[in-house]
Design an enzyme around this catalytic site. Structure first.
Site, PDB file in Angstrom:
ATOM      1  N   ASP A 469      20.308  -4.776  64.473  1.00  0.00           N
ATOM      2  CA  ASP A 469      21.649  -5.133  64.738  1.00  0.00           C
ATOM      3  C   ASP A 469      21.971  -5.197  66.263  1.00  0.00           C
ATOM      4  O   ASP A 469      22.243  -4.141  66.695  1.00  0.00           O
ATOM      5  CB  ASP A 469      22.507  -4.420  64.001  1.00  0.00           C
ATOM      6  CG  ASP A 469      24.071  -4.939  63.841  1.00  0.00           C
ATOM      7  OD1 ASP A 469      24.374  -5.840  64.629  1.00  0.00           O
ATOM      8  OD2 ASP A 469      24.838  -4.800  62.878  1.00  0.00           O
ATOM      9  N   HIS A 470      22.161  -6.205  66.823  1.00  0.00           N
ATOM     10  CA  HIS A 470      22.312  -6.416  68.307  1.00  0.00           C
ATOM     11  C   HIS A 470      23.670  -5.889  68.550  1.00  0.00           C
ATOM     12  O   HIS A 470      23.870  -5.703  69.649  1.00  0.00           O
ATOM     13  CB  HIS A 470      22.070  -7.868  68.589  1.00  0.00           C
ATOM     14  CG  HIS A 470      21.462  -8.015  69.916  1.00  0.00           C
ATOM     15  ND1 HIS A 470      21.554  -7.291  71.060  1.00  0.00           N
ATOM     16  CD2 HIS A 470      20.387  -8.734  70.310  1.00  0.00           C
ATOM     17  CE1 HIS A 470      20.821  -7.458  71.966  1.00  0.00           C
ATOM     18  NE2 HIS A 470      19.887  -8.623  71.531  1.00  0.00           N
ATOM     19  N   ARG A 471      24.516  -5.585  67.591  1.00  0.00           N
ATOM     20  CA  ARG A 471      25.872  -5.202  67.967  1.00  0.00           C
ATOM     21  C   ARG A 471      25.669  -3.494  68.373  1.00  0.00           C
ATOM     22  O   ARG A 471      26.751  -3.039  69.040  1.00  0.00           O
ATOM     23  CB  ARG A 471      26.770  -5.282  66.689  1.00  0.00           C
ATOM     24  CG  ARG A 471      27.294  -6.678  66.536  1.00  0.00           C
ATOM     25  CD  ARG A 471      28.017  -6.987  65.361  1.00  0.00           C
ATOM     26  NE  ARG A 471      27.190  -6.292  64.155  1.00  0.00           N
ATOM     27  CZ  ARG A 471      27.772  -6.317  62.735  1.00  0.00           C
ATOM     28  NH1 ARG A 471      28.998  -7.000  62.776  1.00  0.00           N
ATOM     29  NH2 ARG A 471      27.232  -5.795  61.809  1.00  0.00           N
TER      30      ARG A 471
END
Length: 499
Positions: A469-471
């Protein structure tokens, strides 16, 4: 005077709001005891036998196999207390007594409509049990219960009497999955001869019968539910049941397709439906990215062989302890990597707009079963050694294969290990197991040309991938995690620094 009590579908926990009836374990007119399982249902998590809190005589059932019921919907009614004295049977009834009050009206209505009645025929089975027992496809069956012989039904319009219900017990099959396969394709198991021990019907027997029927042109697409659920008028006319809204699989022909159009419709419900919902939500909500690297797994394979060879003479292994599995070593590497990069052992609370980082590693692993993809969870994987991980992986894999996983064993994961190499593929870009933030993928380990110590050699090479998850982190953190995993695969001694 007996009191009729209504038993409703109880709350099965884990936020489950509905369940599908797989098979009834009792018939109308049967005597049940307190906490006796009366129906087997399938939720989005597992197969569950539901016990009845009342003891008495079953007077009515609500729903047939394949029916989805919400929590709180009536399942059956039970007459509790002193029953009324039996009245003599009517002349011509072959000496059988009439069923209890409530059952007579249900069965008579079924006979008038030409249906199969409340009983599920060959699918009925019985047995004693206690509590909310989670059952699977491979668990031992309870002793077969002889079914009651009912009075013969009245003669039909052509003057010939309809056949009476069979008096023998349920048809022995190797698993409820086989029974469901036959039911969904309109196949009568009583017409088959099983090839298993003592005539046990195997899945291969059902598949062979379906292929034979298709070759003779006698097979049509079967409805998702059992035949007793078909409208009597349509059943009598021999017409196919009307398709139900919301049962078409993605990519299937629309419900307005012309009759005779090719295609098989598979309802997205139960475990398969839950997986579809989770994957769709993951793809909608999580901005994922994937990075990958090739690694030389030769030393890891040698280390595993040395562990199992050196322990073969110990008292522990002589007593039957399993050998350390490869997935257990990979899991141990994962937990060590997560200790160095805890950002990936996390989730995103979208409502609070916060990243939630976990201090424990509950490691999920993807397992493909006949019911679809499931992700069992190894609790506190960070606190287990290779032998403990091996044993827990083996236990959960067997439970997944037999369908005996509990809802608690399928939820609460914080990171997933996806060993798709068992399917013979090198790489993949999987969808994250929502709401987790990362997943490590492991391809097949295969001999390949590799530059080792400055020379070309044949080495055992594996492709590793990390979907994240790039968040929760950027590419630097994800790359650092994956590189550490690859270093441990190539040089297992690296793990000694963290032990």
């Amino acid at each position: 005077m007996a009191q009729v009590l209504e038993f409703k579908l109880p709350d099965l926990g884990e936020g489950l709001t509905e369940a599908e009836i797989v098979r009834w374990l009792v018939e109308v007119g049967d005597v049940v005891t307190v906490d006796q399982p009366v129906v087997e249902v399938e939720t989005a998590k597992a197969m569950v036998e539901v016990p009845c809190p009342y003891g008495g005589v079953v007077t009515a059932r609500f729903g047939e196999a394949g029916t989805e019921l919400p929590v709180g919907a009536p399942l059956l009614t039970v007459a509790v207390g002193e029953p009324e004295p039996d009245r003599p049977a009517a002349p011509g009834a072959d000496g059988h007594r009439a069923p209890p009050a409530g059952a007579a009206s249900t069965e008579a209505g079924s006979a008038a409509s030409g249906g199969a009645g409340p009983a599920t025929g060959a699918e009925d089975a019985g047995g004693e049990g206690s509590g909310n027992v989670l059952v699977g496809y491979g668990t031992s069956r309870a002793p077969a219960r002889r079914r009651r012989v009912r009075p013969g039904p009245p003669a039909g319009a052509n003057g010939r009497a309809r056949a009476a219900d069979p008096v023998d017990g349920p048809v022995p099959v190797i698993s409820p999955l086989v029974r469901r396969l036959a039911r969904q394709n309109g196949l009568d198991l009583r017409e088959l001869t099983g090839s298993g021990p003592d005539g046990l019907i195997l899945r291969a027997d059902v598949e062979y019968a379906l292929r034979a029927a298709a070759a003779q042109g006698r097979t049509a697409t079967a409805p998702a539910g059992p035949r007793p659920g078909v409208e009597p008028a349509r059943e009598a006319a021999g017409a196919a049941p009307a398709p139900q809204a919301g049962t078409a699989a993605p990519g299937a022909a629309p419900l307005t397709a012309a009759p005779g159009a090719d295609g098989v419709r598979t309802p997205l419900k139960g475990v398969r439906g839950a997986v579809a919902d989770k994957l769709s939500r993951s793809r909608r909500e999580i901005p994922d990215a994937t990075c990958w690297v090739d690694a030389d797994a030769t030393e890891l394979m040698r280390a595993r062989a040395a562990m199992n060879a050196s322990g073969a003479s110990t008292a522990l292994n002589a007593a039957g302890a399993p050998k350390v599995s490869l997935i257990a070593l990979l899991a141990r590497i994962c937990t060590a990597a997560l200790a160095r990069f805890p950002e990936l052992n996390a989730t995103v609370d979208t409502e609070a707009r916060e990243i939630v980082r976990f201090d424990r590693v509950h490691l999920g692993f993807a397992a493909q079963t006949e019911r679809g993809l499931v992700v069992p969870v190894v609790r506190d994987a960070h606190a287990r050694n290779a032998e403990s991980l091996t044993a827990e992986f083996a236990r959960l894999t067997e439970a997944a294969r037999t369908g005996a996983l509990t809802p608690a064993e399928l939820t609460g994961g914080t990171f997933t290990l996806n060993n798709y190499g068992v399917f013979g593929v090198d790489g993949s870009t999987p969808i994250l197991n929502h709401p987790e933030a990362a997943m490590l993928g492991v391809g097949r380990i295969t001999p390949k040309p590799w530059v080792h110590e400055g020379e070309l050699a044949v080495r055992q090479v594996v492709q590793l991938s990390l979907t994240f998850d790039h968040r929760v982190c950027d590419g630097g953190t994800a790359g650092g995690f994956l590189r550490y995993v690859a270093d441990c695969v190539e040089q297992p001694a690296v793990l000694l620094r963290t032990l």
